[in-house]
Design an enzyme around this catalytic site. Structure first.
Site, PDB file in Angstrom:
ATOM      1  N   CYS A   1       0.582  -1.370   0.044  1.00  0.00           N
ATOM      2  CA  CYS A   1       0.387  -0.368  -0.067  1.00  0.00           C
ATOM      3  C   CYS A   1       0.875   0.968   0.225  1.00  0.00           C
ATOM      4  CB  CYS A   1      -1.129  -0.591   1.829  1.00  0.00           C
ATOM      5  SG  CYS A   1      -2.339  -0.994   1.235  1.00  0.00           S
TER       6      CYS A   1
HETATM    7  N1  COA Z   1     -20.146  -8.468   8.359  1.00  0.00           N
HETATM    8  C1  COA Z   1     -20.511  -9.036   9.446  1.00  0.00           C
HETATM    9  N2  COA Z   1     -19.828  -9.384  10.200  1.00  0.00           N
HETATM   10  C2  COA Z   1     -18.594  -9.689  10.722  1.00  0.00           C
HETATM   11  C3  COA Z   1     -18.305  -9.088   8.851  1.00  0.00           C
HETATM   12  C4  COA Z   1     -18.921  -9.482   8.014  1.00  0.00           C
HETATM   13  N3  COA Z   1     -18.332  -8.929   6.559  1.00  0.00           N
HETATM   14  N4  COA Z   1     -16.719  -9.950   9.375  1.00  0.00           N
HETATM   15  C5  COA Z   1     -16.116  -9.851  11.002  1.00  0.00           C
HETATM   16  N5  COA Z   1     -17.555  -9.729  11.116  1.00  0.00           N
HETATM   17  C6  COA Z   1     -18.119 -10.183  12.467  1.00  0.00           C
HETATM   18  C7  COA Z   1     -16.887 -11.180  13.671  1.00  0.00           C
HETATM   19  O1  COA Z   1     -16.764 -12.047  13.160  1.00  0.00           O
HETATM   20  C8  COA Z   1     -16.992  -9.888  14.952  1.00  0.00           C
HETATM   21  O2  COA Z   1     -17.662 -11.117  15.310  1.00  0.00           O
HETATM   22  P1  COA Z   1     -17.248 -10.520  16.950  1.00  0.00           P
HETATM   23  O3  COA Z   1     -17.037  -9.672  17.756  1.00  0.00           O
HETATM   24  O4  COA Z   1     -18.742 -11.721  17.547  1.00  0.00           O
HETATM   25  O5  COA Z   1     -16.386 -11.838  17.402  1.00  0.00           O
HETATM   26  C9  COA Z   1     -17.312  -8.993  14.593  1.00  0.00           C
HETATM   27  O6  COA Z   1     -17.822  -8.065  13.381  1.00  0.00           O
HETATM   28  C10 COA Z   1     -15.677  -7.885  14.517  1.00  0.00           C
HETATM   29  O7  COA Z   1     -15.294  -8.149  13.746  1.00  0.00           O
HETATM   30  P2  COA Z   1     -13.483  -7.869  13.541  1.00  0.00           P
HETATM   31  O8  COA Z   1     -12.478  -8.245  12.975  1.00  0.00           O
HETATM   32  O9  COA Z   1     -12.816  -7.051  14.639  1.00  0.00           O
HETATM   33  O10 COA Z   1     -13.255  -5.810  12.834  1.00  0.00           O
HETATM   34  P3  COA Z   1     -13.021  -4.889  12.897  1.00  0.00           P
HETATM   35  O11 COA Z   1     -13.797  -3.170  13.532  1.00  0.00           O
HETATM   36  O12 COA Z   1     -11.789  -5.026  13.572  1.00  0.00           O
HETATM   37  O13 COA Z   1     -13.347  -4.159  11.681  1.00  0.00           O
HETATM   38  C11 COA Z   1     -11.569  -4.447   9.249  1.00  0.00           C
HETATM   39  C12 COA Z   1     -12.411  -5.100  10.722  1.00  0.00           C
HETATM   40  C13 COA Z   1     -10.540  -4.982   8.587  1.00  0.00           C
HETATM   41  C14 COA Z   1     -12.607  -3.316   8.843  1.00  0.00           C
HETATM   42  C15 COA Z   1     -10.263  -3.335  10.201  1.00  0.00           C
HETATM   43  O14 COA Z   1     -10.465  -3.950  11.442  1.00  0.00           O
HETATM   44  C16 COA Z   1      -9.733  -2.677   9.531  1.00  0.00           C
HETATM   45  O15 COA Z   1      -9.863  -2.305   8.144  1.00  0.00           O
HETATM   46  N6  COA Z   1      -8.778  -2.569   9.970  1.00  0.00           N
HETATM   47  C17 COA Z   1      -7.444  -1.710   8.742  1.00  0.00           C
HETATM   48  C18 COA Z   1      -6.842  -2.725   8.376  1.00  0.00           C
HETATM   49  C19 COA Z   1      -6.191  -2.074   7.615  1.00  0.00           C
HETATM   50  O16 COA Z   1      -5.898  -1.179   6.787  1.00  0.00           O
HETATM   51  N7  COA Z   1      -5.063  -2.637   6.149  1.00  0.00           N
HETATM   52  C20 COA Z   1      -3.715  -1.874   5.621  1.00  0.00           C
HETATM   53  C21 COA Z   1      -4.786  -3.253   4.313  1.00  0.00           C
HETATM   54  S1  COA Z   1      -3.565  -2.712   2.776  1.00  0.00           S
END
Ligand code: COA
Length: 373
Positions: A156
């Protein structure tokens, strides 16, 4: 050393877009089919049932509402769950080259330049579609640019790292101007069957012309005051796809050969690192944060960008201070901060300072301090 400016930017946006509603409908159709086909094994406890995705979760957790894609039908086909992009013959321009040429053509026009004014091409992106020859050399040929070209990958952060390399070449007199391009077909490395990440990425290509300040003719120029890069090894964003995969048959086609991340850990690790790096960079230039009119941040997650801006400013940012494009484009990897810069620069008065900042796998962070002419 020569002074250096960004004299033009370009953007290629694919014509197809997928909304969260369309993506989730397809994902949930896939889940239903999987669970029904595996009902007996799920009942016996030997296969885990898949859970559905939700549009509310996606928008709340990431800020993403839609994404542009190079191919829509293949991604939404529940029996395919990946883009459908036919291979091309060696006599045709590759798809990355084609995107790069479109973005580059706009950047050249905005810089008031033609191919004859450019001495080098850098293709900087997360995913290169072949081992060799370098895509940059193909782009050079397609545009009729003399000189040199090479590819680089810092995930990225590829664009900000690419700007530093381009700026260094121009500062040292090795080139009058460099075209730096970021063709990103992120949907090619995404696991559309993975609930945690199926919504994250989109496709786009950006281009930046970096050239000698004393020769630039563009109406809209940004001095590059400085660049600062940082990398720190982490497995929290990883993709094991590579040329040695075929040497171990057991791993071929496994999920780790696509994008995999620990999103929550990335969020926690990267936000403070980014705020610290930008803060340090600004201090090196004796620029108080209050002097920065705009932060063109990497476009992965809205909550992340708000947190970084808050850490820097000590308050919530105004919408114009940290422009958002990820709602419409999703995460386009290295192209994201440049899309924000490209779309949100014209209203700035001359003399305004801004920071382009990318962050992602590696970890890698790149900060570029600019001042509008
Ligand atoms: N739909 C519904 N629920 C979902 C889901 C989906 N598509 N994906 C995950 N969940 C659920 C999980 O199962 C979890 O449930 P639980 O609390 O019952 O266990 C809950 O949502 C939270 O999941 P989590 O993975 O902790 O979500 P989050 O708030 O961390 O958001 C991202 C996920 C990926 C959006 C976020 O972490 C993020 O953007 N992080 C930075 C990533 C980044 O910048 N990466 C660089 C890439 S180049």
């Amino acid at each position: 050393m020569q002074k250096v400016v960004i004299s033009g930017t370009g953007l290629y946006t694919p014509s197809s877009s997928i909304s969260n509603e369309e993506l989730v409908a397809s994902f949930n159709g896939y889940v239903e089919q999987f669970n029904s086909r595996n009902a007996a094994a799920i009942e016996a406890g030997t296969v885990a049932a898949l859970a559905p995705s939700s549009t509310d979760f996606i928008e709340k957790a990431s800020g993403i509402k839609s994404r542009f894609v190079m191919n829509k039908s293949g991604i939404l086909d529940i029996n395919r769950m990946k883009p459908d992009i036919p291979e091309r013959s060696n006599d045709e321009w590759s798809i990355l080259c084609e995107m790069a040429v479109k973005a580059a053509t706009e950047a050249l026009a905005r810089a008031g330049r033609t191919a004859a004014d450019i001495d080098g091409v850098i293709v900087a992106c997360s995913n290169l579609q072949r081992a060799y020859p370098a895509i940059a050399v193909e782009v050079q040929e397609a545009l009729g640019i003399e000189g040199f070209g090479f590819d680089m990958n810092v995930a990225c952060s590829s664009a900000t790292f690419g700007i530093q390399v381009a700026a260094n070449s121009v500062q040292l007199g090795q080139a009058r101007a460099i075209l730096m391009v970021n063709p990103e077909i992120c949907t090619g490395h995404m696991n559309f069957c993975d609930r945690d990440s199926h919504f994250i990425f989109g496709d786009a290509c950006t281009a930046v012309i970096v050239e000698r300040a004393d020769q630039a003719v563009s109406d809209c120029q940004f001095d590059i005051l400085g660049t600062k890069l940082l990398t720190k090894f982490s497995n929290n964003i990883r993709n094991n796809f590579g040329f040695l995969n075929r040497a171990d048959d057991s791993g071929v086609g496994k999920d780790d050969k696509l994008f995999v991340q620990q999103g929550r850990k990335v969020f926690k690790d990267v936000c403070p690192m980014v705020a610290e790096l930008i803060g340090e960079h600004l201090r090196e230039f004796n620029l108080p944060v209050s002097d920065i009119r705009r932060f063109w941040l990497h476009q992965a997650n809205l909550n992340m960008n708000m947190l970084i801006a808050r850490k820097l400013l000590g308050r919530d940012p105004e919408a114009h201070e940290a422009p958002v494009v990820l709602d419409e484009y999703a995460n386009t990897s290295s192209a994201g901060s440049i899309i924000a810069f490209h779309k949100h620069q014209e209203d700035l008065p001359s003399g305004s300072h801004g920071v382009i900042c990318s962050f992602g796998a590696g970890y890698s962070i790149g900060s570029v301090i600019v001042r509008k002419h």
